[in-house]
Design an enzyme around this catalytic site. Structure first.
Site: not given
Ligand SMILES: Nc1nc2c(c(=O)[nH]1)N[C@@H](CN(C=O)c1ccc(C(=O)N[C@@H](CCC(=O)O)C(=O)O)cc1)CN2
Length: 292
Positions: A235
């Site tokens: 983000d």
């Molecule tokens: N490398 C990046 N990947 C993503 C970004 C980014 O800026 N850089 N933006 C996100 C956005 N986001 C919300 O807008 C977000 C999505 C997911 C998570 C998170 O903690 N996900 C967990 C799993 C959650 C689940 O399975 O329900 C995880 O990936 O371990 C935080 C922020 C999208 N990707």
């Protein structure tokens, strides 16, 4: 409204380069010499980075210079000014791979705008970590759907499958339409400058997961959404578009989520439009957006 002419091809050239006197004169003169008619021109001189940015829309007779010949001719000028540049045929729709998780309001909105011709994209696929049944009542209009489930153990394999779909579909842009998975550094690097995410907060506030609950706990009076390019820093990528709405003490987290959906939809749609119309240009950790 975008005008189409049967005898003319409309191109968009965008470039950035170290600022110096004479850039606009040289570019407009060269385009004139190549038989171009300039219909739009926007520029920005970034004093902080001493970089110059420009977006020009111009028409060329279809029976004149080919796109390849145009690019060859422009390359000579670009080298003179050390430009980072691109030229695209405005009639060619960008191939977009859409990503979604459980909440599909942004996906549905993008598909609606595409279907009515407002958003000039070529959706080449929909990727989700949830099964097709999640969206059973939705018509994807024949767009291939790829269910790519993910766990901590299978993340690397799942991302390889994403990459295969991205390449085999010919995708030129990935749109994370509330795709709730953090892309690995490798994937974020692979998609650098061509992956847009909608974050459901007014960044830099409330990064990460559950931003509406974070906002409720903080007692904010405004909530927002941010569309940004994806980088390996969660983000933190260059912001393309943002918007906000007022909320009050009487709103609970579900109210914030409900009010936030409309903000997310319009912010993501604007950002995708700006990208596909070559209006957004990267400027370090920021963007220049030549709005319509
Ligand atoms: N490398 C990046 N990947 C993503 C970004 C980014 O800026 N850089 N933006 C996100 C956005 N986001 C919300 O807008 C977000 C999505 C997911 C998570 C998170 O903690 N996900 C967990 C799993 C959650 C689940 O399975 O329900 C995880 O990936 O371990 C935080 C922020 C999208 N990707």
């Amino acid at each position: 409204m975008i005008r189409q002419s049967s005898s003319l091809t409309t191109y968009i050239v965008t470039f950035s380069c170290p600022n110096r006197p004479g850039i606009v004169a040289a570019v407009s003169q060269r385009l004139f010499e190549l038989g171009a008619n300039i219909t739009e021109a926007q520029q920005f001189d970034d004093m902080a980075s001493t970089q110059f940015f420009m977006r020009i829309v111009f028409e060329l007779p279809k029976d004149g210079l080919s796109e390849d010949a145009l690019k060859t001719e422009f390359a000579g000028l670009a080298n003179t000014f050390s430009m980072n540049w691109s030229i695209s045929d405005r009639s060619k729709r960008l191939k977009v791979l859409l990503f979604v998780s459980r909440f599909d309001h942004c996906l549905v909105d993008l598909l609606y705008r595409w279907r009515i011709g407002e958003l000039q994209i070529d959706p080449v696929g929909i990727v989700s970590n949830h099964p097709r049944e999640t969206y059973a009542d939705l018509d994807f209009h024949g767009i291939p759907f790829h269910h790519l489930p993910i766990t901590k153990e299978t993340k690397a394999d799942q991302e390889e499958r994403i990459w295969t779909v991205f390449q085999e579909s010919g995708a030129e842009l990935a749109v994370l339409a509330r795709y709730m998975q953090i892309l690995s550094n490798e994937m974020a690097t692979r998609l650098s400058g061509r992956c847009i995410n909608i974050h459901h907060s007014f960044l830099p506030g409330f990064k990460g997961a559950r931003p509406y609950h974070q906002a409720f706990s903080r007692g904010v009076k405004l909530i927002g959404a941010t569309a940004h390019y994806v980088t390996s820093d969660l983000d933190e990528g260059p912001i393309i578009e943002q918007d906000v709405e007022r909320i009050s003490h009487a709103d609970d987290p579900d109210d914030l989520i409900r009010k936030g959906r409309d903000i997310e939809r319009r912010v993501l749609a604007r950002a995708v439009r700006y990208h596909v119309e070559r209006r957004a240009i990267l400027n370090g950790n920021k963007t220049i957006v030549f709005t319509p």
